[in-house]
Design a protein around this motif. Structure first.
Motif, PDB file in Angstrom:
ATOM      1  N   UNK A   8      55.910   3.193 -41.966  1.00 34.51           N
ATOM      2  CA  UNK A   8      56.806   3.222 -40.840  1.00 34.51           C
ATOM      3  C   UNK A   8      56.613   2.300 -39.868  1.00 34.51           C
ATOM      4  N   UNK A   9      55.098   2.215 -39.435  1.00 37.77           N
ATOM      5  CA  UNK A   9      54.839   1.302 -38.448  1.00 37.77           C
ATOM      6  C   UNK A   9      55.217  -0.183 -39.154  1.00 37.77           C
ATOM      7  N   UNK A  10      54.676  -0.338 -40.126  1.00 30.95           N
ATOM      8  CA  UNK A  10      55.014  -1.874 -40.700  1.00 30.95           C
ATOM      9  C   UNK A  10      56.312  -2.065 -40.585  1.00 30.95           C
ATOM     10  N   UNK A  11      57.471  -1.147 -40.932  1.00 30.41           N
ATOM     11  CA  UNK A  11      58.726  -1.566 -40.555  1.00 30.41           C
ATOM     12  C   UNK A  11      58.910  -1.833 -39.187  1.00 30.41           C
ATOM     13  N   UNK A  12      58.488  -1.297 -38.491  1.00 33.04           N
ATOM     14  CA  UNK A  12      58.675  -1.267 -36.866  1.00 33.04           C
ATOM     15  C   UNK A  12      58.086  -2.743 -36.521  1.00 33.04           C
ATOM     16  N   UNK A  13      56.879  -3.097 -37.017  1.00 34.72           N
ATOM     17  CA  UNK A  13      56.358  -4.461 -36.718  1.00 34.72           C
ATOM     18  C   UNK A  13      57.144  -5.406 -37.096  1.00 34.72           C
ATOM     19  N   UNK A  27      51.570   4.193 -30.627  1.00 36.48           N
ATOM     20  CA  UNK A  27      50.872   5.341 -30.099  1.00 36.48           C
ATOM     21  C   UNK A  27      50.638   6.201 -31.022  1.00 36.48           C
ATOM     22  N   UNK A  28      49.601   6.872 -31.190  1.00 37.11           N
ATOM     23  CA  UNK A  28      49.442   7.973 -31.924  1.00 37.11           C
ATOM     24  C   UNK A  28      50.051   9.287 -31.448  1.00 37.11           C
ATOM     25  N   UNK A  29      50.671  10.104 -32.352  1.00 36.26           N
ATOM     26  CA  UNK A  29      51.620  11.090 -31.709  1.00 36.26           C
ATOM     27  C   UNK A  29      50.545  12.223 -30.806  1.00 36.26           C
ATOM     28  N   UNK A  30      49.472  12.493 -31.149  1.00 33.55           N
ATOM     29  CA  UNK A  30      48.493  13.261 -30.217  1.00 33.55           C
ATOM     30  C   UNK A  30      48.321  12.770 -28.916  1.00 33.55           C
ATOM     31  N   UNK A  31      48.113  11.399 -28.970  1.00 36.19           N
ATOM     32  CA  UNK A  31      47.809  10.886 -27.727  1.00 36.19           C
ATOM     33  C   UNK A  31      49.007  10.913 -26.783  1.00 36.19           C
ATOM     34  N   UNK A  32      50.470  10.669 -27.754  1.00 35.42           N
ATOM     35  CA  UNK A  32      51.647  10.433 -27.070  1.00 35.42           C
ATOM     36  C   UNK A  32      51.855  11.868 -26.393  1.00 35.42           C
ATOM     37  N   UNK A  33      51.837  12.898 -26.897  1.00 29.69           N
ATOM     38  CA  UNK A  33      51.964  14.259 -26.350  1.00 29.69           C
ATOM     39  C   UNK A  33      51.239  14.431 -25.054  1.00 29.69           C
ATOM     40  N   UNK A  34      50.016  13.898 -25.148  1.00 24.41           N
ATOM     41  CA  UNK A  34      49.382  14.154 -24.000  1.00 24.41           C
ATOM     42  C   UNK A  34      49.834  13.395 -22.961  1.00 24.41           C
ATOM     43  N   UNK A  35      49.940  12.272 -23.106  1.00 27.69           N
ATOM     44  CA  UNK A  35      50.475  11.075 -22.126  1.00 27.69           C
ATOM     45  C   UNK A  35      51.926  11.448 -21.736  1.00 27.69           C
ATOM     46  N   UNK A  36      52.829  12.203 -22.367  1.00 28.51           N
ATOM     47  CA  UNK A  36      53.874  12.635 -22.117  1.00 28.51           C
ATOM     48  C   UNK A  36      53.978  13.515 -20.904  1.00 28.51           C
ATOM     49  N   UNK A  37      52.865  14.395 -21.015  1.00 32.32           N
ATOM     50  CA  UNK A  37      52.757  15.487 -20.300  1.00 32.32           C
ATOM     51  C   UNK A  37      52.024  15.295 -18.918  1.00 32.32           C
ATOM     52  N   UNK A  38      51.236  14.098 -19.071  1.00 33.86           N
ATOM     53  CA  UNK A  38      50.684  13.667 -17.654  1.00 33.86           C
ATOM     54  C   UNK A  38      51.336  12.764 -17.005  1.00 33.86           C
TER      55      UNK A  38
ATOM     56  N   UNK B 281      32.118  25.522 -33.800  1.00 30.98           N
ATOM     57  CA  UNK B 281      31.212  25.384 -34.624  1.00 30.98           C
ATOM     58  C   UNK B 281      30.950  23.610 -34.556  1.00 30.98           C
ATOM     59  N   UNK B 282      31.923  22.924 -34.956  1.00 33.08           N
ATOM     60  CA  UNK B 282      31.669  21.619 -34.717  1.00 33.08           C
ATOM     61  C   UNK B 282      32.504  21.154 -33.511  1.00 33.08           C
ATOM     62  N   UNK B 283      31.900  21.620 -32.320  1.00 35.47           N
ATOM     63  CA  UNK B 283      32.568  21.514 -30.968  1.00 35.47           C
ATOM     64  C   UNK B 283      32.926  19.683 -31.056  1.00 35.47           C
ATOM     65  N   UNK B 284      34.264  19.434 -30.582  1.00 34.32           N
ATOM     66  CA  UNK B 284      34.576  18.104 -30.444  1.00 34.32           C
ATOM     67  C   UNK B 284      35.385  18.026 -29.232  1.00 34.32           C
ATOM     68  N   UNK B 285      35.211  16.662 -28.793  1.00 40.57           N
ATOM     69  CA  UNK B 285      36.144  16.394 -27.764  1.00 40.57           C
ATOM     70  C   UNK B 285      37.396  16.064 -28.237  1.00 40.57           C
ATOM     71  N   UNK B 286      38.691  16.469 -27.921  1.00 40.40           N
ATOM     72  CA  UNK B 286      39.970  16.334 -28.507  1.00 40.40           C
ATOM     73  C   UNK B 286      40.551  14.843 -28.190  1.00 40.40           C
ATOM     74  N   UNK B 287      39.655  14.124 -27.449  1.00 40.13           N
ATOM     75  CA  UNK B 287      40.511  12.970 -26.903  1.00 40.13           C
ATOM     76  C   UNK B 287      40.222  11.787 -27.820  1.00 40.13           C
ATOM     77  N   UNK B 288      40.499  10.648 -27.473  1.00 44.62           N
ATOM     78  CA  UNK B 288      40.254   9.535 -28.601  1.00 44.62           C
ATOM     79  C   UNK B 288      39.090   8.760 -28.060  1.00 44.62           C
ATOM     80  N   UNK B 289      38.817   7.560 -28.749  1.00 45.62           N
ATOM     81  CA  UNK B 289      37.510   6.824 -28.419  1.00 45.62           C
ATOM     82  C   UNK B 289      37.810   6.004 -27.294  1.00 45.62           C
ATOM     83  N   UNK B 290      38.996   5.707 -26.649  1.00 42.34           N
ATOM     84  CA  UNK B 290      39.326   5.059 -25.544  1.00 42.34           C
ATOM     85  C   UNK B 290      38.565   3.677 -25.510  1.00 42.34           C
ATOM     86  N   UNK B 291      38.918   2.734 -26.521  1.00 39.46           N
ATOM     87  CA  UNK B 291      37.944   1.508 -26.541  1.00 39.46           C
ATOM     88  C   UNK B 291      38.040   0.592 -25.340  1.00 39.46           C
TER      89      UNK B 291
END
Lengths: 163, 359
Positions: A8-13, A27-38, B281-291
């Motif tokens: 999907x990403x390749x096609x978008x690019x 953007x990865x969907x997990x991060x996206x959801x978080x960003x959307x809410x904040x 158990x393997x407690x983790x931070x849910x966020x990304x690595x924010x390079x």
């Protein structure tokens, strides 16, 4: 999901390179959801595969006011069908219909989208401006927007505002 | 907001006697220690994966705070390798995995998974190899830090081993890729059992199963069937089913409505409304690595710190856990030392020092 979403990403690019004037980011969907809410204001146009789109659209609808106000459309190569943007998985029941509290805004705005698609921009504009004016005025709002008006009252005020 | 902390503490005390496989104490010699002070006999060894990006900085914070609180934990640090270890098919070495297997407890910082490459995701490797079947994330409003929502107090429990993340994808023909979603009775029952047990042990009164069985009738349908079966064994806990679309909407409109959420793997990405999440158990931070902010001393170590607190609770080191948690919450509520993401200007080191001072 490297292969599937990777494709999907390749096609978008590929398509993005044809529009150098438009910024493109991923953007990865997990991060996206978080960003959307904040901080939803950071997003402009979002393109997603099927399942994520469902979740993202419903989340965005919740932020923007709910299923009652968000318009939507399904567009194909030959046809287009417009409907409410987010249904939250339910269509209501007999009792809800009888109470006349349904919010017509979403479907009205969807029809405005349809008018635009049919290349009637002036009609589309008139309808959209009327609807937005009614909402911002605040006198006629259905229950989901915190008011107590019936569907008919909202529609009547939109018609009145058309001029 | 203080009432929230009080409620949480009260819940914990009311549930100290639960005899089930999940709360079986792997460290029986510690039972007596809990009633006395936090002076422990033997330190517990835990594996620490600082991770990448901002990982090492926030892992430092955890180490500093634990040291200041005199927590009896010794860290065994492991890093992600630069080459693929053929024994594990990923950047995580066999030694790292063995370390967690032996210690039974670990804390993990964010690990960047390169997108699109062919090898196994690091997080996925950990979960599969160690059979960590439930991903638990408590989300609660942090007192003193105003966000869009107050009174959020929900837990998401997500099946961690199958579903859309089974890692089973293949190329059908050039330009068409197929991804398999697997749901099994065994995994669904297991995570449902965990969810209900958790709800009971923590005094929560409602469990909501999140699904899309209207579309995916067989897979999510099976998941729901398993949830219903388990629900019958816990008649005192309310059980309901919510379609994921509706759930997303309600979560952003009124998250206070939810209590414990149990769901198959993919739906775990439902938006989390706040900071302050952890794993088990393997407690983790849910966020990304924010390079982009790595190495600049700007990262917020709260998520990893609170995950470490969850780990301490799991190890029955409740005193230390509460002390550290209170220190963190007080620091944030006070508002003097906040990292950039919370609207402040403090550096990671300053924030960490403030937390240590509050101990």
């Amino acid at each position: 999901m490297k292969l599937a979403d990777g494709l999907f990403l390749e096609s978008c690019r590929e398509v993005a390179t044809k529009y150098p004037g438009i910024k493109y980011s991923e953007i990865i969907v997990d991060n996206c959801c978080m960003q959307l809410v904040s901080k939803p204001e950071q997003f402009d146009v979002m393109v997603t595969p099927n399942l994520y789109g469902n979740l993202v659209a419903n989340t965005a609808a919740g932020i923007a006011g709910g299923t009652g106000v968000m318009p939507g459309g399904n567009v194909g190569a030959d046809h287009a069908v417009f409907e409410q943007g987010a249904s939250a998985g339910n269509v209501g029941s007999e009792e809800i219909v009888a109470q006349n509290k349904a919010n017509p805004v979403a479907l009205l705005l969807s029809s405005a989208m349809m008018l635009r698609h049919l290349k009637f921009p002036s009609f589309a504009d008139r309808l959209e401006i009327a609807v937005k004016w009614v909402i911002s005025e605040g006198k006629y709002r259905t229950k989901d927007l915190g008011g107590g008006s019936t569907t008919q009252e909202v529609v009547d005020s939109v018609i009145a505002a058309l001029d | 907001m203080a009432s929230q902390i009080l409620r949480r503490v009260l819940r914990r005390f009311s549930s100290t006697t639960s005899s089930s496989p999940f709360s079986s104490n792997p460290y029986p010699h510690r039972n007596f220690d809990r009633c006395l002070s936090s002076a422990a006999t033997t330190p517990i060894t835990a594996t620490l994966f600082p991770g990448d990006g901002i990982g090492p900085e926030i892992a430092e914070s955890v180490k500093k705070v634990f040291k200041a609180a005199e927590v009896p934990i010794e860290w065994e640090e492991h890093y992600v390798g630069k080459e693929i270890d053929p024994r594990t098919q990923s950047f995580l070495t066999w030694e790292s995995l063995e370390s967690v297997r032996q210690n039974r407890v670990g804390l993990k910082g964010p690990m960047a998974t390169p997108i699109g490459k062919g090898h196994r995701s690091l997080n996925l490797t950990l979960r599969k190899e160690l059979n960590l079947y439930a991903n638990v994330r408590p989300c609660y409003s942090l007192p003193g830090y105003k966000t869009r929502y107050d009174d959020v107090d929900l837990i998401t429990i997500r099946e961690n081993t199958e579903g859309e993340y089974s890692g089973l994808e293949h190329l059908v023909v050039r330009g068409v890729v197929e991804s398999l979603k697997i749901i099994s009775r065994q995994a669904s029952l297991r995570v449902a059992e965990y969810a209900f047990h958790y709800a009971k042990a923590h005094g929560r009164d409602r469990v909501s199963a999140i699904h899309k069985a209207n579309i995916m009738q067989k897979t999510d349908g099976l998941f729901l069937k398993c949830c219903r079966e388990v629900a019958e064994k816990y008649p005192e806990i309310k059980y309901e089913e919510v379609i994921i679309d509706n759930c997303c909407m309600m979560l952003v409109k009124n998250p206070a409505l939810f209590d414990v959420l149990v769901m198959p793997n993919l739906y775990g990405l439902t938006p989390s409304c706040n900071i302050g999440e952890g794993g088990i158990v393997l407690a983790e931070a849910v966020h990304g690595s924010a390079p982009d902010i790595a190495g600049k001393d700007m990262a917020n170590p709260t998520a990893l710190l609170l995950s470490a607190v969850t780990m301490l609770h799991h190890l029955e080191l409740h005193d230390e856990a509460d002390r550290i948690q209170n220190a963190i919450l007080t620091t944030i509520a006070e508002g003097k030392y906040r990292t950039v993401d919370l609207g402040g200007t403090s550096s990671t080191t300053d924030f960490t020092k403030a937390v240590c001072d509050h101990l």
